[in-house]
Design a protein around this motif. Structure first.
Motif, mmCIF file in Angstrom:
data_model
loop_
_atom_site.group_PDB
_atom_site.id
_atom_site.type_symbol
_atom_site.label_atom_id
_atom_site.label_comp_id
_atom_site.label_asym_id
_atom_site.label_seq_id
_atom_site.Cartn_x
_atom_site.Cartn_y
_atom_site.Cartn_z
ATOM 1 N N LEU A 36 16.671 -8.133 -4.208
ATOM 2 C CA LEU A 36 16.272 -9.278 -3.382
ATOM 3 C C LEU A 36 16.225 -8.897 -1.904
ATOM 4 N N GLY A 37 17.179 -8.083 -1.455
ATOM 5 C CA GLY A 37 17.179 -7.658 -0.059
ATOM 6 C C GLY A 37 15.940 -6.866 0.293
ATOM 7 N N LEU A 38 15.495 -6.005 -0.628
ATOM 8 C CA LEU A 38 14.281 -5.226 -0.375
ATOM 9 C C LEU A 38 13.051 -6.129 -0.301
ATOM 10 N N LEU A 39 12.968 -7.094 -1.213
ATOM 11 C CA LEU A 39 11.839 -8.027 -1.185
ATOM 12 C C LEU A 39 11.821 -8.828 0.113
ATOM 13 N N ILE A 40 12.997 -9.260 0.548
ATOM 14 C CA ILE A 40 13.080 -10.032 1.798
ATOM 15 C C ILE A 40 12.642 -9.181 2.981
ATOM 16 N N ALA A 41 13.096 -7.935 3.015
ATOM 17 C CA ALA A 41 12.747 -7.046 4.125
ATOM 18 C C ALA A 41 11.244 -6.823 4.203
ATOM 19 N N ILE A 42 10.581 -6.738 3.058
ATOM 20 C CA ILE A 42 9.126 -6.523 3.049
ATOM 21 C C ILE A 42 8.393 -7.799 3.439
ATOM 22 N N VAL A 43 8.799 -8.929 2.843
ATOM 23 C CA VAL A 43 8.108 -10.196 3.102
ATOM 24 C C VAL A 43 8.291 -10.631 4.551
ATOM 25 N N ARG A 44 9.440 -10.282 5.148
ATOM 26 C CA ARG A 44 9.689 -10.665 6.539
ATOM 27 C C ARG A 44 8.693 -10.051 7.504
ATOM 28 N N ARG A 45 8.008 -9.012 7.095
ATOM 29 C CA ARG A 45 7.011 -8.393 7.959
ATOM 30 C C ARG A 45 5.714 -9.188 7.992
ATOM 31 N N ILE A 46 5.592 -10.169 7.096
ATOM 32 C CA ILE A 46 4.430 -11.069 7.114
ATOM 33 C C ILE A 46 4.726 -12.185 8.111
ATOM 34 N N PRO A 47 3.938 -12.295 9.175
ATOM 35 C CA PRO A 47 4.267 -13.247 10.254
ATOM 36 C C PRO A 47 4.534 -14.675 9.788
ATOM 37 N N GLY A 112 3.522 7.237 13.179
ATOM 38 C CA GLY A 112 2.432 8.100 12.727
ATOM 39 C C GLY A 112 2.214 8.056 11.231
ATOM 40 N N GLN A 113 3.294 7.767 10.462
ATOM 41 C CA GLN A 113 3.164 7.664 9.017
ATOM 42 C C GLN A 113 2.289 6.471 8.631
ATOM 43 N N TRP A 114 2.486 5.369 9.318
ATOM 44 C CA TRP A 114 1.656 4.186 9.080
ATOM 45 C C TRP A 114 0.200 4.454 9.466
ATOM 46 N N GLU A 115 0.024 5.094 10.619
ATOM 47 C CA GLU A 115 -1.333 5.384 11.096
ATOM 48 C C GLU A 115 -2.058 6.346 10.162
ATOM 49 N N ALA A 116 -1.325 7.321 9.632
ATOM 50 C CA ALA A 116 -1.938 8.268 8.706
ATOM 51 C C ALA A 116 -2.375 7.561 7.424
ATOM 52 N N ALA A 117 -1.552 6.610 6.955
ATOM 53 C CA ALA A 117 -1.915 5.864 5.748
ATOM 54 C C ALA A 117 -3.170 5.035 5.974
ATOM 55 N N ARG A 118 -3.269 4.416 7.147
ATOM 56 C CA ARG A 118 -4.465 3.637 7.456
ATOM 57 C C ARG A 118 -5.677 4.544 7.603
ATOM 58 N N ALA A 119 -5.492 5.716 8.209
ATOM 59 C CA ALA A 119 -6.610 6.651 8.389
ATOM 60 C C ALA A 119 -7.143 7.142 7.050
ATOM 61 N N LEU A 120 -6.247 7.259 6.058
ATOM 62 C CA LEU A 120 -6.663 7.703 4.728
ATOM 63 C C LEU A 120 -7.132 6.541 3.849
ATOM 64 N N SER A 121 -7.128 5.337 4.425
ATOM 65 C CA SER A 121 -7.553 4.125 3.716
ATOM 66 C C SER A 121 -6.735 3.887 2.436
ATOM 67 N N LEU A 122 -5.439 4.188 2.521
ATOM 68 C CA LEU A 122 -4.575 3.953 1.376
ATOM 69 C C LEU A 122 -4.327 2.455 1.206
ATOM 70 N N PRO A 123 -4.330 1.955 -0.016
ATOM 71 C CA PRO A 123 -4.014 0.536 -0.234
ATOM 72 C C PRO A 123 -2.560 0.253 0.135
ATOM 73 N N GLY A 124 -2.271 -1.004 0.414
ATOM 74 C CA GLY A 124 -0.928 -1.370 0.846
ATOM 75 C C GLY A 124 0.148 -0.987 -0.146
ATOM 76 N N ARG A 125 -0.139 -1.183 -1.443
ATOM 77 C CA ARG A 125 0.865 -0.860 -2.452
ATOM 78 C C ARG A 125 1.220 0.627 -2.425
ATOM 79 N N ARG A 126 0.214 1.480 -2.273
ATOM 80 C CA ARG A 126 0.485 2.920 -2.242
ATOM 81 C C ARG A 126 1.161 3.330 -0.934
ATOM 82 N N THR A 127 0.790 2.678 0.148
ATOM 83 C CA THR A 127 1.430 2.981 1.432
ATOM 84 C C THR A 127 2.932 2.715 1.361
#
Length: 212
Positions: A36-47, A112-127
């Motif tokens: 549950l803590g992991l799910l909360i941490a991820i969902v909290r990033r959604i404004p 840079g890890q986030w930027e590299a994932a976006r540059a490679l057009s990785l889907p959110g789940r894989r990122t």
């Protein structure tokens, strides 16, 4: 006699049964807190959800666990056991803390890890699954381990809702035979028997992942 060894060995099976309940609450509650803590941490990033979840987590962290236990127990249907209520409440309570641990790990992933994932057009789940979470969780394993010990030490609070865990069992057998000293001392030793090896394991994890 100040200490009755024969009585202590006679009630040891009862205390071990209570220890089994304590361990059950700790293990299952800890799994709830981790997931549950992991799910909360991820969902909290959604404004749209971030501020609401933050307020809820702050409320949980700033109110006593024993009050939460009693409140939920009184509101729960009569068909729900105190043990079930205890596991769920203690798991949700500690998820408010593990969520913050996960959040710090996620924010510690290099930009840079986030930027590299976006540059490679990785889907959110894989990122998240292949890049972010493996790095974030690896860094916070020792901190998560500390909450396992804290949760184990908080299980005696389930006495308030009638769960017969280790301390409740000791209180029962000790009061019945007027051997409170032996009963409570045995409880302390059993707690040490479980918590000390756990603490040693956590320290080893800290040394192993300190440089990661």
């Amino acid at each position: 006699m100040f200490w009755d060894f024969q009585w202590t060995f006679e009630v040891l099976p009862d205390l071990l049964r209570g220890l089994g309940v304590t361990i059950q609450v700790t293990v299952v509650g800890y799994l709830i807190a981790l997931i549950l803590g992991l799910l909360i941490a991820i969902v909290r990033r959604i404004p749209i959800f971030g501020s609401v979840l933050h307020a809820v987590m702050e409320f949980i962290r700033t109110t006593p666990l024993i009050i939460q236990l009693v409140f939920v127990f009184l509101l729960a249907p009569s068909t729900v056991s105190g043990l079930t209520v205890g596991i769920i409440v203690i798991g949700v309570h500690y998820s408010a803390y593990t969520a913050e641990v996960y959040r710090s790990g996620i924010e510690g992933v290099a930009k840079g890890q986030w930027e590299a994932a976006r540059a490679l057009s990785l889907p959110g789940r894989r990122t998240w699954g292949a890049i972010v979470l493996p790095q974030a969780i690896r860094k916070v394993i020792p901190a998560l381990g500390n909450y396992l010990i804290a949760m184990f030490k908080d299980t005696p609070l389930l006495l308030a809702i009638g769960v017969t865990e280790l301390l409740t069992e000791a209180q029962r057998v000790g009061s019945a035979s007027f051997r409170i000293v032996e009963a409570y001392t045995a409880v302390g030793l059993l707690f040490l028997l479980v918590s000390v090896p756990s603490a040693i394991l956590i320290r080893r994890l800290e040394r192993r992942y300190a440089a990661v």
